[in-house]
Design a protein around this motif. Structure first.
Motif, PDB file in Angstrom:
ATOM      1  N   ALA A  11      16.948  25.504 -14.811  1.00 57.96           N
ATOM      2  CA  ALA A  11      18.334  25.863 -15.135  1.00 57.96           C
ATOM      3  C   ALA A  11      18.725  25.322 -16.511  1.00 57.96           C
ATOM      4  O   ALA A  11      19.381  26.017 -17.303  1.00 57.96           O
ATOM      5  N   LEU A  12      18.311  24.096 -16.810  1.00 58.84           N
ATOM      6  CA  LEU A  12      18.599  23.524 -18.128  1.00 58.84           C
ATOM      7  C   LEU A  12      17.902  24.299 -19.241  1.00 58.84           C
ATOM      8  O   LEU A  12      18.462  24.476 -20.328  1.00 58.84           O
ATOM      9  N   SER A  13      16.691  24.794 -18.963  1.00 61.35           N
ATOM     10  CA  SER A  13      15.989  25.571 -19.984  1.00 61.35           C
ATOM     11  C   SER A  13      16.682  26.911 -20.233  1.00 61.35           C
ATOM     12  O   SER A  13      16.643  27.431 -21.342  1.00 61.35           O
ATOM     13  N   ILE A  14      17.331  27.455 -19.213  1.00 63.85           N
ATOM     14  CA  ILE A  14      18.121  28.685 -19.411  1.00 63.85           C
ATOM     15  C   ILE A  14      19.222  28.421 -20.430  1.00 63.85           C
ATOM     16  O   ILE A  14      19.416  29.184 -21.372  1.00 63.85           O
TER      17      ILE A  14
ATOM     18  N   VAL B 139      17.769  27.860 -24.040  1.00 68.86           N
ATOM     19  CA  VAL B 139      17.380  29.093 -24.722  1.00 68.86           C
ATOM     20  C   VAL B 139      18.615  29.929 -25.061  1.00 68.86           C
ATOM     21  O   VAL B 139      18.716  30.503 -26.152  1.00 68.86           O
ATOM     22  N   ALA B 140      19.577  29.980 -24.127  1.00 67.96           N
ATOM     23  CA  ALA B 140      20.800  30.745 -24.381  1.00 67.96           C
ATOM     24  C   ALA B 140      21.619  30.134 -25.521  1.00 67.96           C
ATOM     25  O   ALA B 140      22.345  30.853 -26.223  1.00 67.96           O
ATOM     26  N   ALA B 141      21.482  28.834 -25.735  1.00 64.63           N
ATOM     27  CA  ALA B 141      22.217  28.168 -26.822  1.00 64.63           C
ATOM     28  C   ALA B 141      21.775  28.665 -28.189  1.00 64.63           C
ATOM     29  O   ALA B 141      22.517  28.539 -29.174  1.00 64.63           O
ATOM     30  N   ILE B 142      20.583  29.260 -28.268  1.00 63.09           N
ATOM     31  CA  ILE B 142      20.101  29.808 -29.542  1.00 63.09           C
ATOM     32  C   ILE B 142      21.075  30.864 -30.065  1.00 63.09           C
ATOM     33  O   ILE B 142      21.324  30.962 -31.265  1.00 63.09           O
TER      34      ILE B 142
ATOM     35  N   ILE C  61      15.414  37.028 -26.719  1.00 60.62           N
ATOM     36  CA  ILE C  61      16.132  35.933 -26.049  1.00 60.62           C
ATOM     37  C   ILE C  61      16.611  36.383 -24.671  1.00 60.62           C
ATOM     38  O   ILE C  61      16.538  35.625 -23.698  1.00 60.62           O
ATOM     39  N   SER C  62      17.086  37.629 -24.580  1.00 61.01           N
ATOM     40  CA  SER C  62      17.547  38.151 -23.287  1.00 61.01           C
ATOM     41  C   SER C  62      16.414  38.174 -22.270  1.00 61.01           C
ATOM     42  O   SER C  62      16.599  37.790 -21.109  1.00 61.01           O
ATOM     43  N   ILE C  63      15.241  38.620 -22.691  1.00 58.30           N
ATOM     44  CA  ILE C  63      14.091  38.683 -21.787  1.00 58.30           C
ATOM     45  C   ILE C  63      13.687  37.278 -21.343  1.00 58.30           C
ATOM     46  O   ILE C  63      13.404  37.043 -20.160  1.00 58.30           O
ATOM     47  N   ILE C  64      13.673  36.340 -22.281  1.00 59.46           N
ATOM     48  CA  ILE C  64      13.310  34.957 -21.947  1.00 59.46           C
ATOM     49  C   ILE C  64      14.297  34.376 -20.940  1.00 59.46           C
ATOM     50  O   ILE C  64      13.900  33.815 -19.912  1.00 59.46           O
ATOM     51  N   VAL C  65      15.588  34.519 -21.210  1.00 55.70           N
ATOM     52  CA  VAL C  65      16.614  33.975 -20.321  1.00 55.70           C
ATOM     53  C   VAL C  65      16.538  34.644 -18.948  1.00 55.70           C
ATOM     54  O   VAL C  65      16.601  33.973 -17.908  1.00 55.70           O
ATOM     55  N   LEU C  66      16.381  35.951 -18.926  1.00 58.74           N
ATOM     56  CA  LEU C  66      16.309  36.680 -17.664  1.00 58.74           C
ATOM     57  C   LEU C  66      15.072  36.280 -16.854  1.00 58.74           C
ATOM     58  O   LEU C  66      15.164  36.062 -15.635  1.00 58.74           O
ATOM     59  N   SER C  67      13.924  36.149 -17.512  1.00 60.03           N
ATOM     60  CA  SER C  67      12.705  35.775 -16.770  1.00 60.03           C
ATOM     61  C   SER C  67      12.813  34.353 -16.214  1.00 60.03           C
ATOM     62  O   SER C  67      12.414  34.103 -15.075  1.00 60.03           O
ATOM     63  N   ILE C  68      13.387  33.428 -16.976  1.00 60.88           N
ATOM     64  CA  ILE C  68      13.573  32.066 -16.487  1.00 60.88           C
ATOM     65  C   ILE C  68      14.576  32.056 -15.337  1.00 60.88           C
ATOM     66  O   ILE C  68      14.381  31.368 -14.330  1.00 60.88           O
ATOM     67  N   ALA C  69      15.645  32.851 -15.463  1.00 62.35           N
ATOM     68  CA  ALA C  69      16.658  32.916 -14.406  1.00 62.35           C
ATOM     69  C   ALA C  69      16.072  33.472 -13.110  1.00 62.35           C
ATOM     70  O   ALA C  69      16.322  32.936 -12.021  1.00 62.35           O
ATOM     71  N   VAL C  70      15.288  34.535 -13.210  1.00 63.47           N
ATOM     72  CA  VAL C  70      14.668  35.126 -12.011  1.00 63.47           C
ATOM     73  C   VAL C  70      13.718  34.127 -11.366  1.00 63.47           C
ATOM     74  O   VAL C  70      13.725  33.943 -10.139  1.00 63.47           O
ATOM     75  N   TYR C  71      12.913  33.463 -12.163  1.00 61.37           N
ATOM     76  CA  TYR C  71      11.974  32.477 -11.631  1.00 61.37           C
ATOM     77  C   TYR C  71      12.724  31.302 -10.993  1.00 61.37           C
ATOM     78  O   TYR C  71      12.285  30.764  -9.974  1.00 61.37           O
ATOM     79  N   THR C  72      13.862  30.922 -11.569  1.00 63.21           N
ATOM     80  CA  THR C  72      14.677  29.846 -11.008  1.00 63.21           C
ATOM     81  C   THR C  72      15.243  30.249  -9.656  1.00 63.21           C
ATOM     82  O   THR C  72      15.268  29.440  -8.716  1.00 63.21           O
TER      83      THR C  72
END
Length: 199
Positions: A48-51, A54-57, A72-83
């Motif tokens: 969650a912190l990594s989301i 990355v979103a802070a970028i 950035i959207s893909i990175i945030v979305l993939s981390i969110a789904v995995y979370t």
């Protein structure tokens, strides 16, 4: 040499039946389950912190290219789904109190073991592919600001880290996780058997 083989065969036949009370096993299992729940929760918090990191970028970097925003959207979305998947796995082992009904918890633990296997095998590769695609799109604009040697270094380090995590680190985590969960399942099976014997 024959004497050594005979001693070895005798040793193999010799088994010690250690009786541990159900209460002692429950105490040890409680400690193990608590540790597993804590590690699972810390993993979710880290994701969650990594989301947010990355979103802070988006707030600190004024991206002009659509590929950067898409990356950035893909990175945030993939981390969110995995979370979310990690959270659903965590709920399986944290839903009920194992001291009230060890058999129910044992079944949940077996479900958790199966979910972890799927997470580390099939689902993990979707996560890695999405993360790599997002990083590639993000780097498309960002790397233009750096010299060639620094561009190569950033790419090698970034994708080298993904390869390292996907191979050596992943295998070590899978092995440790499998051993820990299997040992816990074995403990709960013994606890259940002892409860059946006392009934």
């Amino acid at each position: 040499m024959q004497e050594f083989d005979q001693i070895e065969a005798l040793w193999a036949k010799h088994t010690v039946d250690v009786k541990i009370s159900a209460d002692d096993m429950l105490k040890q299992a409680k400690k193990d389950v608590g540790s597993m729940r804590t590690k699972s929760l810390l993993n979710i918090i880290g994701m969650a912190l990594s989301i947010f990191a990355v979103a802070a970028i988006w707030f600190f970097y004024d991206a002009t290219s659509i590929s950067t925003h898409l990356g950035i959207s893909i990175i945030v979305l993939s981390i969110a789904v995995y979370t979310v998947i990690l959270y659903n796995n965590h709920r399986v082992i944290s839903q009920n109190d194992f001291t009230e009904n060890p058999n129910t918890f044992l079944q949940n633990l077996k479900i958790y073991q199966l979910q972890r296997h799927q997470l580390y095998n099939r689902l993990y590769w979707f996560y890695v592919v999405a993360l790599s695609a997002g990083m590639a799109l993000y780097f498309f604009e960002i790397l233009h600001y750096f010299e060639l040697w620094l561009q190569i270094l950033i790419l090698v380090l970034s994708f080298g880290w993904i390869v390292f995590c996907s191979t050596l680190l992943r295998k070590a985590v899978i092995k440790r996780d499998k051993e820990r969960i299997s040992l816990l399942i074995e403990k709960f099976e013994r606890i259940s058997n002892q409860f059946k014997e006392t009934e």
